[in-house]
Each structure stands twice: as structure tokens, then as C-alpha cells.
Design an enzyme around this catalytic site. Structure first.
Site, PDB file in Angstrom:
ATOM      1  N   LYS A  37     -13.194  -1.253   6.940  1.00 45.95           N
ATOM      2  CA  LYS A  37     -12.587  -2.240   7.834  1.00 45.95           C
ATOM      3  C   LYS A  37     -13.102  -2.007   9.256  1.00 45.95           C
ATOM      4  O   LYS A  37     -13.912  -2.775   9.747  1.00 45.95           O
ATOM      5  CB  LYS A  37     -11.067  -2.168   7.746  1.00 45.95           C
ATOM      6  CG  LYS A  37     -10.572  -2.509   6.321  1.00 45.95           C
ATOM      7  CD  LYS A  37      -9.332  -1.757   5.976  1.00 45.95           C
ATOM      8  CE  LYS A  37      -8.958  -1.734   4.516  1.00 45.95           C
ATOM      9  NZ  LYS A  37      -8.889  -2.961   3.784  1.00 45.95           N
ATOM     10  N   ASP A  80      -1.492   6.476   6.564  1.00 41.25           N
ATOM     11  CA  ASP A  80      -2.626   5.673   6.104  1.00 41.25           C
ATOM     12  C   ASP A  80      -2.924   4.663   7.214  1.00 41.25           C
ATOM     13  O   ASP A  80      -2.163   3.723   7.442  1.00 41.25           O
ATOM     14  CB  ASP A  80      -2.253   4.950   4.800  1.00 41.25           C
ATOM     15  CG  ASP A  80      -3.360   4.011   4.317  1.00 41.25           C
ATOM     16  OD1 ASP A  80      -4.385   3.872   5.009  1.00 41.25           O
ATOM     17  OD2 ASP A  80      -3.187   3.413   3.230  1.00 41.25           O
ATOM     18  N   TRP A 136       0.822  -1.213   0.000  1.00 41.05           N
ATOM     19  CA  TRP A 136       0.000   0.000   0.000  1.00 41.05           C
ATOM     20  C   TRP A 136       0.852   1.257   0.000  1.00 41.05           C
ATOM     21  O   TRP A 136       0.580   2.209  -0.730  1.00 41.05           O
ATOM     22  CB  TRP A 136      -0.990  -0.002   1.170  1.00 41.05           C
ATOM     23  CG  TRP A 136      -2.106  -0.967   0.930  1.00 41.05           C
ATOM     24  CD1 TRP A 136      -2.363  -2.115   1.619  1.00 41.05           C
ATOM     25  CD2 TRP A 136      -3.100  -0.909  -0.114  1.00 41.05           C
ATOM     26  NE1 TRP A 136      -3.446  -2.766   1.082  1.00 41.05           N
ATOM     27  CE2 TRP A 136      -3.923  -2.047   0.016  1.00 41.05           C
ATOM     28  CE3 TRP A 136      -3.372  -0.009  -1.139  1.00 41.05           C
ATOM     29  CZ2 TRP A 136      -4.992  -2.312  -0.840  1.00 41.05           C
ATOM     30  CZ3 TRP A 136      -4.441  -0.267  -1.992  1.00 41.05           C
ATOM     31  CH2 TRP A 136      -5.236  -1.400  -1.837  1.00 41.05           C
TER      32      TRP A 136
END
Ligand code: PLP
Length: 365
Positions: free
Chosen positions: A201, A177, A102
Site C-alpha cells: 500500500k 497492524d 482484519w
């Protein structure tokens, strides 16, 4: 009705009480004669939902007064462009610490908007850990330093908070993040310039992206930045410059209330530690399963693990499904298995997984 134990990395399971509340409110929210999806975002009912969700999130994360809470769209990947468009112009270069796929993707996207510097990358050693700050090769005075503090695919979580006080003029913001571990533990928001997270999530349904930004970082957008993604404009309009993803924010608000009823983030962290210890304990004690992440950086939320005999992968997954344990297949880029243990996964779900893993090893390992 039968519900499974869902170990998906996201979209992921939500607390059952939240889903029940949403079902109850579906046709008629609080006697107003319509569901939340049908409400005008400018009406007093939705405005109250929005304000309450914002206030509850601020309370849960103890967000300091000089930070804005924004609800945007575009997801984590959208932020890979939106962040540089808003912040990279503050200086000459943005620094990236790359600890998984990511953060790698984020750096690549940021290059479209300005100069980047890779301060450290763990790619060559298989993304197994997090380099200590002393090893980061930071620029003299970067616009910001970027990290993904929980890499969902690799299962690598930062075990420390970076302190940038001595970098440049001491004003360098840390950008994080936190998509896959936000709200799983208390966070000192004041140590970051910007925190962001996709919702699907630990927050709620996909469709809303949370951004928490220090106020002095507003107002630096590049001229090419779309108006709807200029953080200052979004902040000035209380996330309603354009129509916000109202239903996702409403569900997120229910999740925030659920978290408060659980005892807040300190309590949820205690539960998350217990769940992670149970699963890693099972992996470490086994001759069949292995974790490839350095112990100090193992994620509590995303637990990738491998069967030492990969020929057993399919049988493992089939047996798990039959036992009501689903979404355990690892990300396609890394293979193996991955169990995501977000806040809504109770200890009983992890216990069911561990019982299955032990039985599988006993009979097939
Ligand atoms: C850490 C992290 N960042 C970013 C993303 C991308 O999010 P989205 O698909 O919402 O753009 C994900 C998705 O799983 C993620 O886990």
C-alpha cells in the site's frame, strides 16, 4: 503510454518517479552490469541497498535505537500467526480490540497459538468506529494488546494512540497492524511494542512485510515457531537469515527516498489531510453519496462510500472507468465503493474523482 488514477486498496499505485527509476535500473544497477533482482543478497551492492532502505525508514519514522527494523515475508496474514508465535508466550493471554475484518481475522488466527481475550468488538454496530480505551475490557496482565489501527475494508482509523502504562505491570506492549496507513503520518513508535505492515500500500510491492519491534520483545518465541519467523533470529541476522525479498526491499527503498524528498511524514500527512478532506467534503455535501463511518474515525487512506441508490452502482463504476478512475469497487463483504488514497495518489487524482462524482450526481443522481 496512458496511466489511470488507481484507487486500489492494494497492491496500489506507486510514485511514478519510483517506477521510472526502477525501469532505468532494471538491466544495470549503478553500472554494476546486473539488475537488483539478479544480485546475491550477500553481495556488497545489495547489502548497501538493504542498509540504506533500513536507515531511511528509521529516519522517516524516527525509530528509537531500542527497536529493530525487520523485513520478513508472509504478508499481514502471515503476521497473524507469526506475532502470537513470538509474543503470546510472554503471558497467559493476548487481548484484541476488534474494529473491522482484519483485526477479527487476527484474533481468530492467534487462538491457534494461545488464549485470547476480545477486549472490545465493534462488530455488532457495523464496525463504524473505535471504542475509547476506557471501554476496553483488558485482561489483568496480557502478553500484548492488539489492534489494527487502520481497517482497510471498513475505512476506520484510530483517532488516538492507546496508552497501556497503567495495565498490568506497565510492561504490556501494544501491537499494531498499520498495513494500510503506515508512513501516511508521523507515528510515535515508542508507544508501541510492535508495529507491522504489509508493503503493498504505502511501502512498495507485495512480498515484503515490515516489522518494527522493541528489543525486549525478542527471544520469546514458542518452540513451534519456524526458525525463519523467530523475530530474534531474524533480527540477529539483519533480516537475512533466509534470502529476503530483495527486489521488494529495493523498491521500498526508492519509495522511502521519494518520501524524504517530499519533505518526510509531516509533509505527506499535510497532503493526505487535504486529499481526505476533499473527498469526504464531496460525500458530505452530496445527496447521493454517504459515508457510514463515525466522523472522528474516518480513515484518510481508505474511503468507503455508498450510493444511496444502489441500482446506480454499475453505472457509476463504468463511468468512472471511462474517465480513467479505476479500482473503486468496495470490498465484496461490504459492497458500495472504496477509494484508497495512499501516499502515491496525488491531489489531482482525488480532484478528478470528486469532479466525476459531482457530475455523476448532477446527471444521474
Ligand atoms: C490492514 C490489513 N492487514 C492485513 C492485510 C493482509 O495482508 P496480506 O494480504 O499481505 O497478507 C491487509 C490486506 O489488505 C490489510 O489491509
Amino acid at each position: 503510454m496512458s496511466r489511470v488514477w488507481n484507487f486500489s486498496a492494494g497492491p496500489a499505485m506507486l510514485p511514478e518517479s519510483v517506477l521510472r527509476q526502477a525501469a532505468e535500473d532494471m538491466l544495470d544497477w549503478h553500472g554494476c552490469g546486473m539488475g537488483v533482482m539478479e544480485m546475491s543478497h550477500r553481495g556488497k551492492d545489495y547489502m548497501a541497498i538493504h542498509a540504506q532502505a533500513t536507515a531511511d525508514l528509521r529516519e522517516l519514522l524516527d525509530v528509537p535505537d531500542n527497536y529493530k527494523v525487520l523485513f520478513l515475508q508472509g504478508g499481514g496474514i502471515g503476521e497473524n500467526a507469526i506475532i502470537p508465535m513470538n509474543l503470546i508466550g510472554r503471558g497467559a493471554v493476548a487481548d484484541f480490540v476488534i474494529t473491522g475484518s482484519w483485526s477479527k481475522k487476527s484474533e481468530k488466527e492467534a487462538r491457534k497459538y494461545g488464549k485470547t481475550n476480545i477486549a472490545f468488538s465493534t462488530e455488532a454496530c457495523g464496525y463504524a468506529g473505535v471504542p475509547p480505551m476506557a471501554e476496553w475490557r483488558l485482561s489483568d496482565d496480557p502478553s500484548y494488546v492488539y489492534a489494527c489501527t487502520n481497517e482497510t475494508v471498513m475505512g476506520v482509523e484510530f483517532p488516538f494512540v492507546a496508552d497501556l502504562a497503567t495495565v498490568g505491570r506497565g510492561q504490556v506492549p501494544m501491537v499494531a497492524d498499520m498495513s494500510s496507513h503506515i508512513l501516511s503520518r508521523p507515528v510515535d513508535v515508542s508507544k508501541y511494542g510492535l508495529i507491522y505492515a504489509g508493503a503493498q500500500k504505502n511501502i512498495g510491492p507485495a512480498g515484503v512485510t515490515l516489522v518494527i519491534i522493541r528489543e525486549d520483545l525478542l527471544g520469546h518465541a514458542l518452540p513451534i515457531c519456524p526458525t525463519a519467523f523467530d523475530y530474534k533470529i531474524v533480527a540477529d541476522h539483519d533480516s537475512m537469515y533466509n534470502t529476503p525479498p530483495t527486489y521488494s526491499i529495493y523498491i521500498a527503498g526508492l519509495v522511502f527516498q521519494w518520501l524524504k524528498a517530499q519533505g518526510g511524514l509531516a509533509e505527506i500527512e499535510r497532503k493526505n489531510i487535504a486529499k481526505a478532506e476533499l473527498l469526504y467534503g464531496c460525500i458530505d455535501a452530496s445527496g447521493l453519496y454517504e459515508s457510514r463511518v463515525e466522523k472522528s474515525c474516518r480513515s484518510r487512506m481508505n474511503v468507503p462510500f455508498y450510493l444511496k441508490d444502489e441500482a446506480l452502482n454499475e453505472a457509476f463504476l463504468e463511468g468512472a472507468k471511462a474517465a480513467g478512475l479505476v479500482q473503486l469497487k468496495g470490498h465484496k463483504t461490504v459492497g458500495g465503493m472504496r477509494a484508497s488514497l495512499y501516499n502515491a495518489m496525488p491531489l489531482a487524482g482525488v480532484q478528478a474523482l470528486v469532479d466525476y462524482m459531482r457530475e455523476f450526481e448532477r446527471t444521474r443522481g
